[in-house]
Motif scaffolding. Structure first.
Motif, mmCIF file in Angstrom:
data_model
loop_
_atom_site.group_PDB
_atom_site.id
_atom_site.type_symbol
_atom_site.label_atom_id
_atom_site.label_comp_id
_atom_site.label_asym_id
_atom_site.label_seq_id
_atom_site.Cartn_x
_atom_site.Cartn_y
_atom_site.Cartn_z
ATOM 1 N N ASP A 52 18.511 93.462 123.189
ATOM 2 C CA ASP A 52 16.276 93.361 122.635
ATOM 3 C C ASP A 52 16.362 94.681 122.844
ATOM 4 O O ASP A 52 15.564 95.209 121.670
ATOM 5 C CB ASP A 52 16.115 92.509 123.159
ATOM 6 C CG ASP A 52 16.018 91.230 122.933
ATOM 7 O OD1 ASP A 52 17.016 90.620 121.781
ATOM 8 O OD2 ASP A 52 15.395 89.696 123.301
ATOM 9 N N ASP A 53 16.101 94.750 123.948
ATOM 10 C CA ASP A 53 15.863 96.230 124.081
ATOM 11 C C ASP A 53 16.228 97.391 123.034
ATOM 12 O O ASP A 53 15.344 98.421 123.400
ATOM 13 C CB ASP A 53 15.802 96.350 125.986
ATOM 14 C CG ASP A 53 14.208 95.940 126.820
ATOM 15 O OD1 ASP A 53 14.028 95.504 126.027
ATOM 16 O OD2 ASP A 53 14.455 95.898 127.433
ATOM 17 N N THR A 54 17.677 98.037 123.473
ATOM 18 C CA THR A 54 18.068 99.100 122.898
ATOM 19 C C THR A 54 17.708 98.720 120.864
ATOM 20 O O THR A 54 18.647 99.144 120.239
ATOM 21 C CB THR A 54 20.646 98.811 123.015
ATOM 22 O OG1 THR A 54 20.600 98.208 122.427
ATOM 23 C CG2 THR A 54 19.679 99.561 124.082
ATOM 24 N N GLN A 296 15.380 98.137 142.071
ATOM 25 C CA GLN A 296 14.210 97.379 142.458
ATOM 26 C C GLN A 296 14.634 96.565 141.062
ATOM 27 O O GLN A 296 14.190 95.082 141.200
ATOM 28 C CB GLN A 296 13.458 97.886 141.047
ATOM 29 C CG GLN A 296 12.303 99.251 141.915
ATOM 30 C CD GLN A 296 11.917 100.218 141.136
ATOM 31 O OE1 GLN A 296 11.171 99.790 139.576
ATOM 32 N NE2 GLN A 296 11.204 100.621 142.147
ATOM 33 N N ASP A 297 15.526 96.639 140.310
ATOM 34 C CA ASP A 297 15.328 95.827 139.159
ATOM 35 C C ASP A 297 17.037 94.369 140.019
ATOM 36 O O ASP A 297 16.911 93.214 139.569
ATOM 37 C CB ASP A 297 16.535 96.242 137.844
ATOM 38 C CG ASP A 297 15.342 96.627 137.487
ATOM 39 O OD1 ASP A 297 14.663 96.403 137.188
ATOM 40 O OD2 ASP A 297 16.115 97.261 136.364
ATOM 41 N N ALA A 298 17.473 95.482 140.602
ATOM 42 C CA ALA A 298 18.612 94.369 142.297
ATOM 43 C C ALA A 298 17.537 93.120 143.029
ATOM 44 O O ALA A 298 18.564 92.534 143.000
ATOM 45 C CB ALA A 298 19.430 95.079 143.065
ATOM 46 N N LYS A 324 6.624 94.561 136.430
ATOM 47 C CA LYS A 324 7.555 94.155 135.551
ATOM 48 C C LYS A 324 7.529 93.497 134.363
ATOM 49 O O LYS A 324 6.437 93.746 134.089
ATOM 50 C CB LYS A 324 8.524 94.246 136.365
ATOM 51 C CG LYS A 324 9.811 94.609 137.391
ATOM 52 C CD LYS A 324 10.111 96.893 137.328
ATOM 53 C CE LYS A 324 10.402 96.985 138.125
ATOM 54 N NZ LYS A 324 10.694 98.980 137.789
ATOM 55 N N GLU A 325 8.383 92.814 133.922
ATOM 56 C CA GLU A 325 8.268 91.796 132.307
ATOM 57 C C GLU A 325 7.417 91.141 133.403
ATOM 58 O O GLU A 325 7.091 90.621 131.939
ATOM 59 C CB GLU A 325 9.744 91.620 132.213
ATOM 60 C CG GLU A 325 10.448 92.681 131.488
ATOM 61 C CD GLU A 325 11.706 93.642 132.340
ATOM 62 O OE1 GLU A 325 10.941 93.673 133.538
ATOM 63 O OE2 GLU A 325 12.837 93.862 131.720
ATOM 64 N N CYS A 326 7.555 91.037 134.578
ATOM 65 C CA CYS A 326 6.221 89.245 135.120
ATOM 66 C C CYS A 326 6.016 90.182 136.224
ATOM 67 O O CYS A 326 6.734 91.157 136.636
ATOM 68 C CB CYS A 326 6.911 88.700 134.479
ATOM 69 S SG CYS A 326 7.775 87.888 136.093
HETATM 70 C C1 LIG Z 1 11.973 96.108 134.193
HETATM 71 C C2 LIG Z 1 13.154 96.411 132.641
HETATM 72 O O1 LIG Z 1 12.798 96.337 132.181
HETATM 73 P P1 LIG Z 1 11.671 97.656 131.172
HETATM 74 O O2 LIG Z 1 11.263 98.813 132.426
HETATM 75 O O3 LIG Z 1 12.248 98.089 130.691
HETATM 76 O O4 LIG Z 1 10.896 96.547 130.444
HETATM 77 C C3 LIG Z 1 14.654 95.368 133.553
HETATM 78 O O5 LIG Z 1 15.219 95.603 132.947
HETATM 79 O O6 LIG Z 1 14.901 94.658 134.813
#
Ligand SMILES: C=C(OP(=O)(O)O)C(=O)O
Ligand SMILES: O=C(O)C1=C[C@@H](OP(=O)(O)O)[C@@H](O)[C@H](O)C1
Length: 420
Positions: A52-54, A296-298, A324-326
């Protein structure tokens, strides 16, 4: 396509072993797509992520006149003219933070108006510091709520040569400004101010990608970068596998005592989350305190793993997980407490995971709200490898960065029960 409402994981009851490749890096793919789109000529990106993101990034670039072919599942062939055109409609970028922040800044290089927008989650993710920093260069940019939508009226010209930016809420603001600056009309110094920035490693990823596309960027102090107005040169570019995606596989390996071959050694990644490998390898003796600021994402992966650890773990340096996403601190404490009440608690912006190795093998039916966040869904799936009854709500949200996640686990021997 209808979305699956729920997925219940059946604990495999055996070590997970075999080959499982993480997909290409989201962070690097979205940097390379943008830089290739800003360059004149044809660039070939291989090993790239299709998710989705790319897709949001690629669609936005197409809307601004960039030709992008997709000859296979991991390649993009990008042909730019050296100039992005004003899109006819607002750019819709879902909940892709990288695409939203990077394109907001890049819009300053367009001669015309660009509206950058996202979904209801992205409309709650702050972008004010980036907008303010762009204004100091004389760029006409507005974001009424401090979050998207953002309106940028670009000219490709700047009226100053120094930007000060607080990257405390998101390092993506800094990356966005750095990538923008090489397309301007004068050298620009970008200086970090305020609190320590989380995940400096993402800035290194940015400057490395910029250099690969011909930019000249130099670190002139521990907190300052000078970017020359070189523009970008088309390049062939290999995207490395995604380190954040790799954390789920590393964790699945230690949790089940298996042997998962990712096809890429942990010490060859350039992404910040690869630091998590050394911590995961310590399981079930994870440290009593983990500073998540540089990976952070880990943190969701590590927090779910910590539930099975020998001793409690306090996660610090993770305040920006709330945007972040939430709110990931809340989502993690909510999900862990749903499994067993008292398994986690929040203290300010720290998360304390109580840990209980005796969770293994228990029947603890729990529906885990993903909060539309791929990392919450993917990390709680790990709990389902050892606890019977873990159901992930909205499992398709993994499509943000790892569309093949459930299939990848299945190929290692995990089975599911679909429930609608
Ligand atoms: C924080 C993230 O994504 P983004 O900030 O790119 O939406 C993520 O992928 O964990
Ligand atoms: O630059 C990047 O590619 C990213 C930076 C981090 O975000 P923040 O800078 O917002 O913390 C990370 O969480 C995100 O998934 C990707």
């Amino acid at each position: 396509m209808t979305r699956t409402a729920k997925l219940t994981i059946i604990p495999p009851g055996k070590p997970l072993s075999g080959r499982a490749m993480p997909p290409g890096s989201k962070s690097i793919t979205n940097r390379a797509l943008l830089l290739a789109g800003l360059a004149k000529g044809t660039s070939r990106l291989t090993g790239a992520l299709k998710s989705d993101d790319t897709r949001y990034m690629a669609e936005a670039l197409r809307a601004m006149g960039v030709a992008i072919d997709e000859p296979d599942d991991t390649s993009f062939v990008v042909t730019g003219t050296g100039r992005l055109l004003p899109p006819k409609a607002p750019l819709f970028l879902g909940n892709a933070g990288t695409a939203t922040r990077f394109l907001t800044a890049a819009a300053a290089l367009v001669d015309g108006t660009v509206i950058v927008d996202g979904d209801e989650h992205m409309r709650k993710r702050p972008i004010g510091p980036l907008v303010e920093a762009m204004r100091t260069l004389g760029i006409d940019v507005t974001a009424e709520t401090g979050c998207p939508p953002v309106t940028v009226k670009g000219t490709g010209r700047f009226q100053a040569d120094r930007i000060r930016i607080d990257g405390g809420l998101s390092s993506q603001y800094v990356s966005a400004l750095l990538m923008m600056a090489a397309g301007g009309d004068r050298p620009v110094d970008i200086e970090l101010v305020g609190e320590d920035i989380g995940a400096l490693g993402y800035i290194d990823l940015t400057t490395a990608a910029m250099k690969a596309f011909g930019a000249k960027v130099e670190k002139t102090s521990p907190v300052t970068w000078r970017v020359e107005p070189t523009g970008y040169r088309a390049a062939d570019f290999i995207v490395e596998p995604d380190a954040s995606a790799a954390t789920y596989l590393w964790a699945a390996e230690v949790l089940t005592g298996g042997a998962i071959d990712l096809g890429v050694p942990s010490d060859t990644f350039s992404q910040p989350d690869a630091r998590a490998y050394d911590i995961i390898a310590k399981f079930p003796h994870l440290p009593a305190e983990i500073d998540g600021s540089q990976m952070q994402d880990a943190v969701p992966t590590l927090a779910v793993l910590a539930a099975f650890n020998e001793n409690p773990v306090r996660f610090v340096g993770i305040a920006n997980l709330r945007v972040k996403e939430c709110d990931r601190i809340r989502a993690l404490s909510t999900g862990l407490n749903r499994i067993v009440s008292g398994l986690a608690r929040e203290e300010g912006d720290d998360l304390i995971v109580q840990s209980d190795p005796a969770l293994v093998g228990r029947h603890l039916p729990a529906e885990i709200d993903s909060f539309a966040d791929h990392r919450i869904a993917m990390s709680f799936a790990l709990a389902g490898l050892k606890i019977d009854g873990i159901t992930i709500l909205d499992p398709d949200c993994v499509g943000k960065t790892f569309p093949a996640y459930w299939r990848t686990l299945a190929a290692l021997g995990v089975t599911y029960q679909d429930k609608d």
